[in-house]
Design an enzyme around this catalytic site. Sequence first.
Site, PDB file in Angstrom:
ATOM      1  N   TYR A 447      -2.400  -0.808  34.497  1.00  0.00           N
ATOM      2  CA  TYR A 447      -2.164  -2.119  35.109  1.00  0.00           C
ATOM      3  C   TYR A 447      -0.652  -2.355  35.054  1.00  0.00           C
ATOM      4  O   TYR A 447      -0.169  -3.258  34.373  1.00  0.00           O
ATOM      5  CB  TYR A 447      -2.905  -3.232  34.361  1.00  0.00           C
ATOM      6  CG  TYR A 447      -4.414  -3.186  34.466  1.00  0.00           C
ATOM      7  CD1 TYR A 447      -5.054  -2.468  35.481  1.00  0.00           C
ATOM      8  CD2 TYR A 447      -5.218  -3.894  33.576  1.00  0.00           C
ATOM      9  CE1 TYR A 447      -6.436  -2.438  35.578  1.00  0.00           C
ATOM     10  CE2 TYR A 447      -6.602  -3.869  33.679  1.00  0.00           C
ATOM     11  CZ  TYR A 447      -7.199  -3.135  34.674  1.00  0.00           C
ATOM     12  OH  TYR A 447      -8.572  -3.119  34.771  1.00  0.00           O
TER      13      TYR A 447
HETATM   14  P1  FDA Z   1      -1.249   5.567  43.026  1.00  0.00           P
HETATM   15  O1  FDA Z   1      -1.348   6.628  44.031  1.00  0.00           O
HETATM   16  O2  FDA Z   1      -0.574   4.291  43.425  1.00  0.00           O
HETATM   17  O3  FDA Z   1      -0.603   6.164  41.715  1.00  0.00           O
HETATM   18  C1  FDA Z   1      -0.376   5.402  40.555  1.00  0.00           C
HETATM   19  C2  FDA Z   1       0.770   6.011  39.746  1.00  0.00           C
HETATM   20  O4  FDA Z   1       0.457   7.349  39.385  1.00  0.00           O
HETATM   21  C3  FDA Z   1       2.089   6.082  40.516  1.00  0.00           C
HETATM   22  O5  FDA Z   1       3.153   5.967  39.600  1.00  0.00           O
HETATM   23  C4  FDA Z   1       2.057   7.472  41.103  1.00  0.00           C
HETATM   24  O6  FDA Z   1       3.331   7.977  41.411  1.00  0.00           O
HETATM   25  C5  FDA Z   1       1.388   8.259  39.989  1.00  0.00           C
HETATM   26  N1  FDA Z   1       0.603   9.378  40.519  1.00  0.00           N
HETATM   27  C6  FDA Z   1      -0.332   9.311  41.486  1.00  0.00           C
HETATM   28  N2  FDA Z   1      -0.855  10.517  41.688  1.00  0.00           N
HETATM   29  C7  FDA Z   1      -0.252  11.367  40.839  1.00  0.00           C
HETATM   30  C8  FDA Z   1      -0.376  12.755  40.604  1.00  0.00           C
HETATM   31  N3  FDA Z   1      -1.247  13.487  41.277  1.00  0.00           N
HETATM   32  N4  FDA Z   1       0.406  13.316  39.667  1.00  0.00           N
HETATM   33  C9  FDA Z   1       1.296  12.560  38.981  1.00  0.00           C
HETATM   34  N5  FDA Z   1       1.464  11.247  39.156  1.00  0.00           N
HETATM   35  C10 FDA Z   1       0.695  10.647  40.085  1.00  0.00           C
HETATM   36  N6  FDA Z   1      -8.149   1.236  36.472  1.00  0.00           N
HETATM   37  C11 FDA Z   1      -9.159   1.620  35.659  1.00  0.00           C
HETATM   38  O7  FDA Z   1      -8.910   2.296  34.667  1.00  0.00           O
HETATM   39  N7  FDA Z   1     -10.435   1.244  35.939  1.00  0.00           N
HETATM   40  C12 FDA Z   1     -10.773   0.485  37.013  1.00  0.00           C
HETATM   41  O8  FDA Z   1     -11.934   0.171  37.220  1.00  0.00           O
HETATM   42  C13 FDA Z   1      -9.706   0.092  37.892  1.00  0.00           C
HETATM   43  N8  FDA Z   1      -9.949  -0.672  38.994  1.00  0.00           N
HETATM   44  C14 FDA Z   1      -8.926  -1.000  39.855  1.00  0.00           C
HETATM   45  C15 FDA Z   1      -9.184  -1.750  41.002  1.00  0.00           C
HETATM   46  C16 FDA Z   1      -8.165  -2.066  41.877  1.00  0.00           C
HETATM   47  C17 FDA Z   1      -8.482  -2.863  43.116  1.00  0.00           C
HETATM   48  C18 FDA Z   1      -6.841  -1.662  41.588  1.00  0.00           C
HETATM   49  C19 FDA Z   1      -5.720  -2.029  42.524  1.00  0.00           C
HETATM   50  C20 FDA Z   1      -6.568  -0.922  40.448  1.00  0.00           C
HETATM   51  C21 FDA Z   1      -7.595  -0.600  39.558  1.00  0.00           C
HETATM   52  N9  FDA Z   1      -7.354   0.136  38.407  1.00  0.00           N
HETATM   53  C22 FDA Z   1      -8.392   0.490  37.588  1.00  0.00           C
HETATM   54  C23 FDA Z   1      -5.980   0.559  38.070  1.00  0.00           C
HETATM   55  C24 FDA Z   1      -5.777   2.007  38.501  1.00  0.00           C
HETATM   56  O9  FDA Z   1      -6.342   2.861  37.537  1.00  0.00           O
HETATM   57  C25 FDA Z   1      -4.285   2.323  38.581  1.00  0.00           C
HETATM   58  O10 FDA Z   1      -3.675   1.497  39.515  1.00  0.00           O
HETATM   59  C26 FDA Z   1      -4.086   3.805  38.932  1.00  0.00           C
HETATM   60  O11 FDA Z   1      -2.777   4.179  38.588  1.00  0.00           O
HETATM   61  C27 FDA Z   1      -4.325   4.032  40.398  1.00  0.00           C
HETATM   62  O12 FDA Z   1      -4.278   5.383  40.729  1.00  0.00           O
HETATM   63  P2  FDA Z   1      -4.056   5.764  42.259  1.00  0.00           P
HETATM   64  O13 FDA Z   1      -3.984   7.225  42.347  1.00  0.00           O
HETATM   65  O14 FDA Z   1      -5.041   5.038  43.097  1.00  0.00           O
HETATM   66  O15 FDA Z   1      -2.674   5.055  42.538  1.00  0.00           O
END
Ligand code: FDA
Length: 505
Positions: A447
Site C-alpha cells: 500500500y
Molecule cells: P504495478 O505493476 O503497479 O507494480 C507495483 C510495484 O512493483 C511497482 O513499483 C513496480 O515497478 C514493481 N513491479 C511490478 N512488476 C514487477 C516485476 N515483475 N519485477 C519487479 N518489480 C515489479 N494487495 C494485497 O496484498 N492484497 C489485496 O487483496 C490487494 N488488493 C488491491 C486492490 C486494489 C484495487 C489495488 C489498487 C491494490 C491492491 N493491493 C492488494 C495492493 C497491491 O498488492 C499492490 O499495489 C501491488 O504492488 C500491485 O502489483 P501490480 O503488479 O498490480 O502493480
Amino acid sequence: LRKRKARRVTRRNKNKKNPDEGISKKDDVPFNGKFFQSIISVLRFNSSTTPKPFLILTPLEESHVQTAVICSRNHGIQMKVRSGGHDFEGLSYVSDVPFIIVDLFNLHEINLDLENKLAWVQSGATTGELYYKIAEKSNILGFPASVCTTVGVGGLISGGGYGAMFRKYGTSGDNVIDARIVDVHGRILNRKSMGEGLFWAIRGGGGGSYGIVLSWKIILVTVPPTVTVFRVDRTLAEGATSLVRKWQDIAHRLPQELAIFVSIGVANATPKDEKTVRATFTSLFLGDAKKLKIVMKETFPELGLKNSDFIEMRWIQSVLFLDNLPTNSSIDILRGRSTVKSYFKGKSDYVRQPISHTGLELMWERLLNDELTGMNLTPYGGKMSEIAESETPFPHRSGILFKILYFAAWNEKQDASSEEYISRLRKMYEFMTPYVSQSPREAYVNYRDLDLGQTSKNGTASYSQAKIWGTKYFKGNFDRLVYVKTKVDPDNFFRNEQSIPSVAF
Ligand code: FDA
C-alpha cells in the site's frame, strides 16, 4: 513458436484496441498517449502535466526484458516496471525524470504441475488469471493471493501479498520456492544462481529495487471442494461499535481456516436524510456451513448470523464473491484485465492493541464528517503469527491483531479538489496515531504511501533517509535489504521513489 506467440499477441492486442502500444516519444514526434492513459489506474496521475514516458515497451519474450535493461542502463535512462499497474502511488508508470516503461502484461503464462502441486507463473499475469487457471484444472487446489483479482502477480509477490487464505497459508511470498529475474547486467537468474540473499529480498522487499522478476515458482495449496462465505452489514443502530470492538478480540484467534474482514464506511441511515457508519463483515471459511455455524456460535454469536447468511460454494466462486463479482457468472470473468480507475489515495496501519469502544466512537465521528473516506480491517493471526519476522522481508507477523487500509476515493464531479480529499485522509491517519503500532509505526509496502518519505528526484536516498520509510515497511529487515541491494545493484539502477538504497558500508 515465437512467431505463433507474436501472432497471438497481435491478435489479442487488436481485439483490445490498444493501437498505441509501444509508441515512443521524441521531442519532434507528438506523443500519442492513448495507451499510456489506458494504463494509468490512479486518475490523479492522469493529467496534462503527468510526465510521459519516452517509450512503453511490451516484451513478448524474456530476452526483450534483458535487452531493455541493457539498453536503458547504457543510456542512463530510468526504467519503470509494470505488471498489473495497481501501485497506489503509480510508481510503475509515473516519474519526474525522463523514463521508459517496461510493461509485462504480455508475459502472463501459467504452467501448472498438478501432480507436485506447483506452478510457474509469469509476473504479467493477474491473480484472477492464476485462480482461473488453477480452477480450470482442479477443484481442490488454490493459491493464497490478493482479494482483488486484477492485481498483478509481479507487484503483489514483490511486496508480500495477502488475501482471504493468508491466515491459513501466509503471504503469497511465503509460498514461492523459485523465481526467474533479470538482474542489472541483463542476466536471467534463478534461485540457485541469484543466491539466497536476493531470493529472500524479492519475496516482500517491494517491487522495483532488485531487478525485473520474470516469473515465480509457487506452491499450490489445498482447498476443500466446498467453502462457505457470508457478508452482512451492521449499522450503528444495529450495534456496529460493539461488534467491531468484539471482532478485534477474536478475529486473530479464530481457526486458521476462517478470515472475517471488516469494511467500514458511511451509509444512509433511516430516516434517509441521516448518515450512519456501516460495518460490513465479509468472510471466507475453508470448510462447510455446518462447521462454520458452530464456530460462529461459539466465538461471535453477537453478529447474529441467520442460516441464510451462510452460503456454500466452490473455492473459485468465493474468489468472485470476495471481489464483489457475481458468483453465478462464468469464471471467465477472471481472465479480464480491466482495472477500475479512480481518484484514489490509500494509507495503512497495523494494530497491536484493541481499540476501545470510545476510540471507535471517535473514529466514527471523523468518518461521518468525511464520508468519502473508508477503512478496511484485515485480521491477522493464524499462520501469520507462526512465521518469523525475518523469514521474508514482510515483517508484520506475531502480535499483529489486524491491518487497516484507509482510503479516500472521489471523482471529478465532487466539489472539493484532490488535495482536499488527500488532506482529509492524512488527518484521519494523524488522528489514529495513539491507536496503532508505534516505533516503528508499521505500514504495508504494497500500500505504497509516499507521505512516509521518498527519494530525491534522481532516485537516490541516503541510508538514514530511506530508513524512515524502510523500517515502517520492513522493520528490522531493512538493513538486510540494503545489504542485498548494495551487493547486487551497487549503482542503484533499479530505483523508484521509495526503493531500497545501495550504500557504501
Ligand atoms: P504495478 O505493476 O503497479 O507494480 C507495483 C510495484 O512493483 C511497482 O513499483 C513496480 O515497478 C514493481 N513491479 C511490478 N512488476 C514487477 C516485476 N515483475 N519485477 C519487479 N518489480 C515489479 N494487495 C494485497 O496484498 N492484497 C489485496 O487483496 C490487494 N488488493 C488491491 C486492490 C486494489 C484495487 C489495488 C489498487 C491494490 C491492491 N493491493 C492488494 C495492493 C497491491 O498488492 C499492490 O499495489 C501491488 O504492488 C500491485 O502489483 P501490480 O503488479 O498490480 O502493480
